[in-house]
Design an enzyme around this catalytic site. Structure first.
Site, PDB file in Angstrom:
ATOM      1  N   CYS A  66      31.089  31.161  53.496  1.00  0.00           N
ATOM      2  CA  CYS A  66      30.489  29.843  53.750  1.00  0.00           C
ATOM      3  C   CYS A  66      30.842  29.338  55.141  1.00  0.00           C
ATOM      4  O   CYS A  66      29.984  28.825  55.865  1.00  0.00           O
ATOM      5  CB  CYS A  66      30.953  28.853  52.685  1.00  0.00           C
ATOM      6  SG  CYS A  66      30.215  27.208  52.844  1.00  0.00           S
ATOM      7  N   CYS A 108      33.324  25.793  44.745  1.00  0.00           N
ATOM      8  CA  CYS A 108      32.433  24.669  44.462  1.00  0.00           C
ATOM      9  C   CYS A 108      31.307  25.025  43.504  1.00  0.00           C
ATOM     10  O   CYS A 108      30.821  24.163  42.765  1.00  0.00           O
ATOM     11  CB  CYS A 108      31.868  24.100  45.765  1.00  0.00           C
ATOM     12  SG  CYS A 108      30.784  25.236  46.692  1.00  0.00           S
TER      13      CYS A 108
END
Length: 361
Positions: free
Chosen positions: A93, A190
């Site tokens: 990410c 997440c």
């Protein structure tokens, strides 16, 4: 002279919120942005980020990066687990989204810089360019997850939290009466609920890994496992059965559908190979160099020798064998506090019986 403009990635947590406040103090024109990443709807943190931006009186944007996040983070995460590896999706990410797509967004919004709430340092040397470094307070240092940054990205990134402790950051957030000043830290990925990686991968891909054999170092069957998705190198707990002694996962073989277990004291590696290299402090990796290697986030740095053995591959030899070298995780090389570069672990090189540390070492 007009103020420099910075786009702050605001996650809704205290760190990124305090970063925005500090940059305002330093005289920047601050614009907030929150990435909308999850395929099943906005994160609850989005509302917190909006509230913080309002409290600071700054502009706030939502960046819809769901497609990019799925392609660059979720899909490779699932592929790695199905291949018997243990990826670090935060590194995926950071590389592709936070410091890739965010820079593009900064350009669209006419921002000179981007900023995040990471705890690390960036310094500039007139002759050798920009350096990524550990913080002096290594209890909260995130340079490991930023090893992939390029010189261009380093030139566009501000890390305002570098001089501060976590307690000081909370105090800054409280001074600005930010609504997240006492918000807790998330320890989970997440997009994976309850840290249940196996269920997520199965639900997302429609694929499952069938039960198979636990084997010992000699290949003898010693039990049954419930599917390779449920195991990672170095794992001792949650094996699903008792062996009468401490056993660790030392290898996962998706082709044979086996999980190799070894007794305590035998789960060490004298080295590793790594690919997908990024050299932060060099133009490219030298043929060989000495360094300290971190083989996982917050691991103790281990002295080693690094040798280039291919166009995009290195062999790392440790001075002292290291436990649980895990394919899919990243190895990051340091010289003192300076990040030299890193890569993705391809394979661990098991230590021989004569080079394994004693169990109490």
């Amino acid at each position: 002279m007009p103020k420099k403009k910075v786009l702050v990635g605001m996650s809704g947590g205290v760190d990124s919120s305090a970063a925005a406040a500090l940059l305002l103090e330093q005289g920047y024109e601050v614009v907030g942005a929150t990435m909308d990443l999850l395929p099943d709807g906005p994160s609850p943190d989005l509302a917190d980020a909006k509230r913080v931006a309002a409290a600071l009186g700054i502009e706030h944007h939502i960046l819809p990066f769901q497609k990019e996040f799925e392609k660059e983070v979720i899909t490779p995460f699932c592929s790695e687990y199905l291949a018997g590896r243990t990826p670090n999706p935060c590194i995926f990410c950071n590389r592709a989204i936070k410091f890739g797509e965010m820079v593009k967004a900064a350009d669209r919004l006419c921002c000179d810089y981007i900023a995040t709430g990471h705890y690390a340092r960036i310094e500039f040397d007139q002759n050798r360019g920009r350096y990524l470094l550990k913080r002096a307070d290594t209890r909260k240092d995130q340079s490991y997850v930023l090893y992939h940054l390029s010189q261009h990205q380093l030139s566009r990134v501000l890390l305002p939290l570098a001089p501060y402790t976590k307690d000081e950051i909370r105090a800054i957030a409280a001074r600005y009466a930010l609504p997240v000043a006492q918000k807790g830290e998330s320890q989970e990925i997440c997009f994976v609920k309850n840290n249940d990686y196996a269920s997520f991968v199965t639900a997302y891909t429609g694929k499952d890994t069938p039960p198979g054999d636990f084997v010992d170092e000699g290949g003898q069957v010693i039990g049954r496992h419930k599917g390779i998705l449920h195991y990672t190198i170095g794992q001792r707990k949650g094996l699903g059965q008792s062996f009468g002694r401490h056993m660790y996962v030392s290898k996962i073989d998706p082709e044979k559908n086996t999980v190799c277990l070894v007794e305590s004291g035998r789960e060490y590696f004298f080295g590793l190979t790594a690919t997908h290299l990024n050299a932060v402090a060099f133009d490219r990796f030298p043929a060989s160099f000495e360094a300290q290697a971190m083989i996982r986030y917050q691991a103790k740095p281990a002295p080693c020798r690094v040798e280039l053995i291919g166009e995009d591959r290195v062999k790392v030899t440790f001075q002292t064998p290291q436990r649980a070298v895990t394919p899919g995780q990243s190895v990051v090389f340091y010289e003192g506090d300076t990040v030299l570069g890193g890569g993705v672990i391809d394979a661990g090189l098991p230590a021989s019986a004569t080079h394994r540390p004693r169990e109490n070492d």
